[in-house]
Scaffold this active site. Structure first.
Site, PDB file in Angstrom:
ATOM      1  N   ASP A  29       0.858  -1.187   0.000  1.00 41.55           N
ATOM      2  CA  ASP A  29       0.000   0.000   0.000  1.00 41.55           C
ATOM      3  C   ASP A  29       0.894   1.238   0.000  1.00 41.55           C
ATOM      4  OD1 ASP A  29      -3.217   0.563   0.993  1.00 41.55           O
ATOM      5  OD2 ASP A  29      -1.783   2.233   1.067  1.00 41.55           O
ATOM      6  N   ILE A  30       0.518   2.227  -0.813  1.00 38.84           N
ATOM      7  CA  ILE A  30       1.332   3.436  -0.974  1.00 38.84           C
ATOM      8  C   ILE A  30       1.317   4.294   0.294  1.00 38.84           C
ATOM      9  CG2 ILE A  30      -0.392   5.044  -1.923  1.00 38.84           C
ATOM     10  CD1 ILE A  30       1.641   5.632  -4.191  1.00 38.84           C
ATOM     11  N   ASN A  86     -13.018  -3.045   2.556  1.00 39.78           N
ATOM     12  CA  ASN A  86     -13.949  -1.923   2.660  1.00 39.78           C
ATOM     13  C   ASN A  86     -14.915  -1.952   1.478  1.00 39.78           C
ATOM     14  OD1 ASN A  86     -12.590  -0.879   4.953  1.00 39.78           O
ATOM     15  ND2 ASN A  86     -11.067   0.095   3.633  1.00 39.78           N
ATOM     16  N   VAL A  95     -10.795   2.944  -3.587  1.00 35.29           N
ATOM     17  CA  VAL A  95     -10.471   2.380  -4.898  1.00 35.29           C
ATOM     18  C   VAL A  95     -11.489   1.287  -5.223  1.00 35.29           C
ATOM     19  CG1 VAL A  95      -8.741   1.181  -6.274  1.00 35.29           C
ATOM     20  CG2 VAL A  95      -8.018   2.913  -4.620  1.00 35.29           C
ATOM     21  N   HIS A  99     -10.211  -5.408  -3.269  1.00 37.38           N
ATOM     22  CA  HIS A  99      -8.894  -5.654  -2.659  1.00 37.38           C
ATOM     23  C   HIS A  99      -9.058  -6.014  -1.197  1.00 37.38           C
ATOM     24  CE1 HIS A  99      -9.816  -1.340  -2.378  1.00 37.38           C
ATOM     25  NE2 HIS A  99      -9.213  -1.354  -1.201  1.00 37.38           N
ATOM     26  N   HIS A 101      -6.941  -5.705   2.308  1.00 39.76           N
ATOM     27  CA  HIS A 101      -5.785  -5.155   3.018  1.00 39.76           C
ATOM     28  C   HIS A 101      -5.251  -6.236   3.949  1.00 39.76           C
ATOM     29  CE1 HIS A 101      -6.737  -0.760   2.266  1.00 39.76           C
ATOM     30  NE2 HIS A 101      -7.932  -1.280   2.054  1.00 39.76           N
TER      31      HIS A 101
HETATM   32  P1  AMP Z   1      -9.782   1.367   0.258  1.00 37.50           P
HETATM   33  O1  AMP Z   1     -10.119   2.517   1.156  1.00 37.50           O
HETATM   34  O2  AMP Z   1     -10.091   0.055   0.885  1.00 37.50           O
HETATM   35  O3  AMP Z   1     -10.391   1.525  -1.131  1.00 37.50           O
HETATM   36  O4  AMP Z   1      -8.219   1.398   0.132  1.00 37.50           O
HETATM   37  C1  AMP Z   1      -7.508   1.774  -1.007  1.00 37.50           C
HETATM   38  C2  AMP Z   1      -6.046   1.710  -0.664  1.00 37.50           C
HETATM   39  O5  AMP Z   1      -5.301   1.827  -1.855  1.00 37.50           O
HETATM   40  C3  AMP Z   1      -5.573   2.840   0.270  1.00 37.50           C
HETATM   41  O6  AMP Z   1      -5.025   2.270   1.470  1.00 37.50           O
HETATM   42  C4  AMP Z   1      -4.507   3.553  -0.547  1.00 37.50           C
HETATM   43  O7  AMP Z   1      -3.416   4.002   0.224  1.00 37.50           O
HETATM   44  C5  AMP Z   1      -4.113   2.499  -1.568  1.00 37.50           C
HETATM   45  N1  AMP Z   1      -3.574   3.007  -2.817  1.00 37.50           N
HETATM   46  C6  AMP Z   1      -4.098   3.974  -3.607  1.00 37.50           C
HETATM   47  N2  AMP Z   1      -3.331   4.165  -4.696  1.00 37.50           N
HETATM   48  C7  AMP Z   1      -2.305   3.288  -4.600  1.00 37.50           C
HETATM   49  C8  AMP Z   1      -1.179   2.992  -5.425  1.00 37.50           C
HETATM   50  N3  AMP Z   1      -0.937   3.640  -6.576  1.00 37.50           N
HETATM   51  N4  AMP Z   1      -0.318   2.032  -5.005  1.00 37.50           N
HETATM   52  C9  AMP Z   1      -0.542   1.377  -3.855  1.00 37.50           C
HETATM   53  N5  AMP Z   1      -1.590   1.598  -3.043  1.00 37.50           N
HETATM   54  C10 AMP Z   1      -2.463   2.543  -3.407  1.00 37.50           C
END
Ligand code: AMP
Ligand code: ZN
Length: 117
Positions: A29-30, A86, A95, A99, A101
């Site tokens: 995760d970024i 989520n 996103v 996915h 986490h």
């Molecule tokens: P969610 O709130 O469950 O949709 O989590 C989306 C996750 O994606 C967040 O924890 C972000 O930090 C992560 N994220 C967004 N863009 C990127 C990226 N380019 N590379 C890695 N993680 C990302």
């Protein structure tokens, strides 16, 4: 398709991958919320858990199997970890590509206290 995770799968957006096969990738995760914070995603674009079809059952099982394997490789299987998915706005989804986490490497705060924002 304007999906950031599809672009990570295609390789047009870089990521720090820890796992890849024909169906699944996992990457860091970024914005890590814990010492270990990885995202495990299907290569198939499924927007949310609501969009999982019966035919995706084995894919979903494999996502969890990969999560289990990565937790072991990261050395947190025994200390413990948390898997989070989520869903939509109230669930805090940002996103819209399914996915999981994988969070660990520290004692995580209780997730079910004061859960309403
Ligand atoms: P969610 O709130 O469950 O949709 O989590 C989306 C996750 O994606 C967040 O924890 C972000 O930090 C992560 N994220 C967004 N863009 C990127 C990226 N380019 N590379 C890695 N993680 C990302
Ligand atoms: Zn996607």
């Amino acid at each position: 398709m304007d999906c950031i995770f599809c672009k990570i799968i295609e390789g047009t957006i870089p990521s720090k991958k820890v796992f890849e096969n024909d169906r699944i990738i996992a990457f860091h995760d970024i914005q890590p919320a814990a010492p270990v914070h990885l995202l495990i995603i299907p290569k198939k674009h499924i927007p949310t858990m609501n969009d999982v079809a019966d035919e995706d059952a084995s894919l979903l099982a494999e996502l969890f199997a990969v999560a289990r394997q990565i937790a072991k490789e990261q050395g947190i299987a025994e200390s413990g970890y948390r898997l989070v998915n989520n869903v939509n706005a109230d669930g805090g989804q940002i996103v819209y590509h399914l996915h999981i986490h994988l969070l660990g490497g520290t004692k995580l705060s209780p997730v079910l206290t004061n859960i309403q924002s």
